[in-house]
Design a protein around this motif. Structure first.
Motif, short mmCIF file in Angstrom:
data_model
loop_
_atom_site.label_atom_id
_atom_site.label_comp_id
_atom_site.label_asym_id
_atom_site.label_seq_id
_atom_site.Cartn_x
_atom_site.Cartn_y
_atom_site.Cartn_z
N THR A 155 0.83 -1.20 0.00
CA THR A 155 0.00 0.00 0.00
C THR A 155 0.87 1.26 0.00
O THR A 155 0.59 2.23 -0.71
N LEU A 180 1.52 -6.89 -2.77
CA LEU A 180 0.13 -7.19 -2.44
C LEU A 180 -0.22 -8.62 -2.85
O LEU A 180 -0.96 -9.32 -2.14
N TRP A 196 -8.72 -3.47 0.19
CA TRP A 196 -8.49 -3.05 -1.19
C TRP A 196 -9.26 -1.78 -1.53
O TRP A 196 -9.03 -1.19 -2.59
N LEU A 203 -4.96 2.79 -2.41
CA LEU A 203 -4.96 1.78 -3.46
C LEU A 203 -5.95 2.10 -4.58
O LEU A 203 -6.18 1.27 -5.46
N VAL A 263 -7.15 -0.62 -8.23
CA VAL A 263 -8.26 -1.58 -8.23
C VAL A 263 -8.80 -1.86 -9.63
O VAL A 263 -9.45 -2.88 -9.84
N VAL A 322 -5.09 -7.11 -10.59
CA VAL A 322 -5.58 -6.95 -9.23
C VAL A 322 -6.93 -7.63 -9.05
O VAL A 322 -7.23 -8.17 -7.97
N LEU A 373 -8.52 -9.59 -5.61
CA LEU A 373 -9.69 -9.15 -4.87
C LEU A 373 -10.75 -10.23 -4.83
O LEU A 373 -11.40 -10.45 -3.80
#
Length: 246
Positions: free
Chosen positions: A172, A187, A201, A206, A210, A215, A219
């Motif tokens: 982060t 991450l 998230w 961040l 996203v 990513v 998630l």
């Protein structure tokens, strides 16, 4: 040796969570906490294991129960606040001065740059301990807006860490100083290591990550793991134990 010794369970739960077994730790601790209702140690460990499993509300509730049982015992709740994006609460935790990075990152996230400089100002610039030395270098680089220096130190520091929560926090921080690729690297390691906290998230630092295609699977994994953890928490009587809705 007492097999139900709460402090031993607390230490073991920390090892379990950092080894990717937070749900197992949580289930065991819920059972222990019901049987040792007046002992705060199991609840201290639940603050940690619930957070790793993505149950931030349960982590906060466990912290409140610790405070009810013994207001002098510290917990890791400041990290729960951090993952919720509640930076004011991070700063309000008086026991966090030894966690040098977290209050600094919170001040930066709030845009309180002068306060961040005052926070770091009394810190030395050198330490004989390599990890502490890198932390000092990083904190001074950040408050002096030396983003390239901060990126380099953050990468070196993260490369030496194995605990998933630290990797997530450093990832982060890398996003905060503009190293998106480095952020995703660490991450990803955090998720692979069992740090499955989908709420984290949505952290404002961040926001620029996203939408990335690399990513989205991370998630999704975190969301699926959190749903499983919620089932374990309910089956273990967690809502009733911690005074949460079923």
């Amino acid at each position: 040796i007492d097999p139900d010794l709460p402090f031993a369970h607390r230490v073991y739960a920390h090892i379990e969570a950092e080894g990717g077994r937070a749900r197992d730790a949580m289930a065991r601790l819920l059972d222990l906490a019901r049987r040792r209702r007046s002992d705060p140690e199991a609840f201290v460990a639940l603050v940690h294991s619930c957070r790793y499993a993505g149950l931030l509300g349960a982590s906060l509730a466990a912290h409140r129960e610790v405070r009810r049982l013994d207001p002098h015992i510290s917990t890791s709740v400041s990290y729960t606040h951090w993952m919720r994006g509640d930076f004011e609460a991070v700063l309000a935790e008086t026991g966090d001065r030894d966690d040098l990075e977290l209050p600094l990152f919170a001040l930066r996230a709030l845009g309180l740059h002068d306060e961040a400089r005052r926070y770091v100002g009394p810190l030395p610039r050198h330490s004989p301990v390599p990890v502490v030395q890198r932390i000092y270098e990083m904190t001074h680089a950040l408050v002096n807006d030396d983003l390239e220096g901060a990126r380099q130190v953050l990468r070196r520091t993260a490369e030496t860490r194995t605990d998933p929560e630290a990797l997530f926090i450093y990832g982060t921080a890398l996003a905060h100083v503009g190293d998106s690729d480095g952020a995703v690297t660490f991450l990803t390691r955090a998720v692979d290591g069992g740090y499955l906290v989908p709420q984290a998230w949505r952290h404002p630092l961040l926001a620029d990550l996203v939408g990335r295609t690399d990513v989205a699977p991370l998630l999704a994994r975190a969301e699926a793991a959190k749903a499983e953890a919620e089932g374990v928490f309910r089956e273990g009587g967690g809502p009733e134990l911690l005074g949460l809705p079923a």
